[in-house]
Design an enzyme around this catalytic site. Structure first.
Site, PDB file in Angstrom:
ATOM      1  N   SER A  25     -27.798 -44.187 -32.655  1.00 30.25           N
ATOM      2  CA  SER A  25     -27.004 -43.087 -31.860  1.00 30.25           C
ATOM      3  C   SER A  25     -25.307 -43.578 -32.025  1.00 30.25           C
ATOM      4  CB  SER A  25     -26.764 -43.443 -30.096  1.00 30.25           C
ATOM      5  OG  SER A  25     -27.976 -44.134 -29.804  1.00 30.25           O
ATOM      6  N   ARG A  60      -7.474  -6.942 -27.296  1.00 31.04           N
ATOM      7  CA  ARG A  60      -7.191  -5.853 -27.220  1.00 31.04           C
ATOM      8  C   ARG A  60      -6.733  -4.803 -27.737  1.00 31.04           C
ATOM      9  NH1 ARG A  60      -0.640  -5.358 -24.538  1.00 31.04           N
ATOM     10  NH2 ARG A  60      -0.497  -6.363 -26.617  1.00 31.04           N
ATOM     11  N   ALA A  73     -28.695 -38.996 -32.759  1.00 32.10           N
ATOM     12  CA  ALA A  73     -28.018 -38.208 -31.694  1.00 32.10           C
ATOM     13  C   ALA A  73     -29.420 -37.829 -31.107  1.00 32.10           C
ATOM     14  CB  ALA A  73     -26.969 -37.127 -32.157  1.00 32.10           C
ATOM     15  N   CYS A  98     -19.980 -37.367 -37.557  1.00 35.21           N
ATOM     16  CA  CYS A  98     -19.567 -36.739 -37.620  1.00 35.21           C
ATOM     17  C   CYS A  98     -17.811 -36.922 -37.636  1.00 35.21           C
ATOM     18  CB  CYS A  98     -19.170 -35.234 -35.895  1.00 35.21           C
ATOM     19  SG  CYS A  98     -20.216 -34.785 -35.601  1.00 35.21           S
ATOM     20  N   GLU A 135     -35.979 -46.608 -36.443  1.00 40.81           N
ATOM     21  CA  GLU A 135     -34.731 -45.669 -37.560  1.00 40.81           C
ATOM     22  C   GLU A 135     -34.934 -46.707 -38.295  1.00 40.81           C
ATOM     23  OE1 GLU A 135     -31.652 -44.297 -38.886  1.00 40.81           O
ATOM     24  OE2 GLU A 135     -32.283 -43.674 -37.238  1.00 40.81           O
TER      25      GLU A 135
END
Length: 465
Positions: free
Chosen positions: A50, A455, A20, A54, A44
């Site tokens: 590429s 909140r 990546a 995941c 590589e």
């Protein structure tokens, strides 16, 4: 690097790592500068470029049918863009003084030196393997690359038994547990922590534990694996802890990863407390004008705590690559940092977090308040509404949002993005209550669960101010 009396490219960019960060950097640099201006050589050591690491658990589990669906761009596609991508070639040394790298052809063993004008280090991360007897036994698998995923699938195809042990209960651990459940295995998860998902606070991890046990996963917490036993054929047959032995036909490591920075360390490049390379905002290695680094091998700034941390995610790696490529190509870009956002799932349970946990806040000396609320993913009366739990941390007195954790069913996890934006903008929980979020009964209650938590947190902060 012009060695031909004026002919050829003016400079050479060398990229170490073809996934990546590395190939995003190479591609962006190529868009900025043509081959007559910039020669790009990338190395590589694996078979694939590429790819989406995941996505490996979902390929192993069968959600993604074909391996090649995880490949964004093949070596041939990169080469067609005038990027000299050399596969199955491992860089073994960086010579910073002479601006060159030594690379070895994995198959032939032949070594050679390649000079560079600019260098990108994108060596990724490596799975943590425990130092214990049997750690290298056949049938025991880390899952970091497509080669790892293919090796695991090949092992599953050869194995007759249907018992799997996953060591570790982080993101990879829980995702691989789901993948093996889908393949019909009896799954035991051995976790060193008291609850799964150490990226969550223990009270939220407890919700994950309960859900995983309900899915038929045998959860073994607060246990350390001491050795892996093998049978007469040399294959794994059991995982052993201090107190018990768990039969296994296949073992998957989900302990986590460490930055792969052995090359950088040997070259004398600066590393941080977590072992990752240290860079400036432009992703340039600190103290080195012509070396950049990105992806899982670097440490980045945590915008909430103000400290460096190591986070191995493809989202960051691709952004790092874009920033590096822009800068190498003559433009300007920066990567300001992260807030630590991550989502995962195990079967139909969604898990999300961003910002700081309680122990993170304590470690950096922040005083905080916490609130936990239960709500529904949709309007309670709308079909398909399910429960979700939101935990929120806010800084005492100032009310600045510090972190959010979410555990729930469909529609829960991506709500963490609201908190990620609020953290990046340094919003207070009081300010969050006025956010104009989308509402319709199929998507949310009138008060979105994140705003309900905000909140409640704002009320607590006001009471202690």
């Amino acid at each position: 690097m012009n060695m031909s009396g004026g002919r050829g490219p003016a400079e050479r960019l060398v990229v170490i790592g073809g996934d990546a960060a590395g190939m995003s950097a190479a591609s962006q640099a190529r868009r900025m500068r043509g081959p007559d201006e910039l020669e790009i050589v990338a190395f590589e050591r694996g078979h694939f470029s590429s790819f989406s690491a995941c996505g490996i658990p979902y390929w192993v589990g069968g959600d993604v049918p074909e391996r090649d669906q995880l490949i964004a761009r093949s070596p041939e596609e990169h080469r067609a863009r005038d990027i000299d991508l050399r596969m199955r070639t491992e860089v073994t040394e960086i010579d910073v003084d002479r601006q060159r790298v030594r690379a070895r052809d994995v198959d032939s063993g032949v070594e050679s030196w390649t000079p560079y004008d600019k260098l990108v280090i994108a060596t990724g991360a490596r799975p943590i393997r425990p130092d214990m007897p049997g750690a290298d036994a056949p049938g025991l698998h880390g899952v970091q690359t497509l080669d790892d995923g293919q090796a695991l699938l090949d092992s599953l195809a050869r194995t007759r038994g249907r018992r799997a042990v996953v060591v570790g209960a982080g993101y990879i651990g829980v995702e691989m547990a789901e993948a093996l459940i889908k393949r019909g295995y009896e799954v035991t998860v051995v976790n060193r922590g008291k609850e799964p998902m150490s990226t969550l606070d223990p009270d939220m991890g407890r919700l994950v534990h309960r859900a995983m046990s309900g899915m038929g996963i045998n959860m073994v917490d607060d246990a350390t694996v001491t050795k892996v036993l093998t049978g007469p054929d040399g294959q794994v047959r059991a995982v052993v802890t201090e107190d018990a032995e768990y039969p296994a036909d296949v073992v998957v490591l989900g302990i986590g990863v460490r930055p792969e920075t052995s090359l950088a360390r040997a070259a004398g490049l600066p590393l941080g407390a977590h072992g990752g390379l240290l860079t400036d905002l432009a992703m340039r290695v600190r103290g080195h004008e012509n070396i950049w680094a990105g992806g899982d091998c670097v440490e980045v700034l945590d915008l909430v705590s103000g400290q460096e941390r190591h986070i191995a995610l493809g989202t960051h790696a691709n952004k790092h690559g874009q920033v590096i490529g822009m800068n190498v190509g003559g433009g300007y870009a920066t990567f300001p940092g992260v807030v630590g956002t991550a989502v995962s799932k195990v079967c139909d349970l969604e898990i999300a977090r961003t910002g700081l946990r309680e122990k993170d806040a304590r470690r950096v000396g922040l005083q905080y308040e916490t609130v936990t609320i239960e709500s529904t993913t949709r309007a309670g009366y709308y079909p398909g509404a399910s429960l979700m739990t939101v935990k929120m941390l806010a800084e005492r007195r100032t009310g600045r949002l510090l972190g959010v954790q979410i555990v729930g069913r469909e529609g829960a996890a991506k709500r963490v993005d609201i908190a990620a934006v609020a953290l990046t903008a340094r919003m207070t929980v009081e300010e969050m209550t006025a956010l104009d979020l989308g509402y319709a009964p199929p998507f949310s209650p009138v008060w979105d669960p994140v705003l309900v938590a905000a909140r409640k947190a704002a009320t607590k902060v006001r009471a202690t101010a």
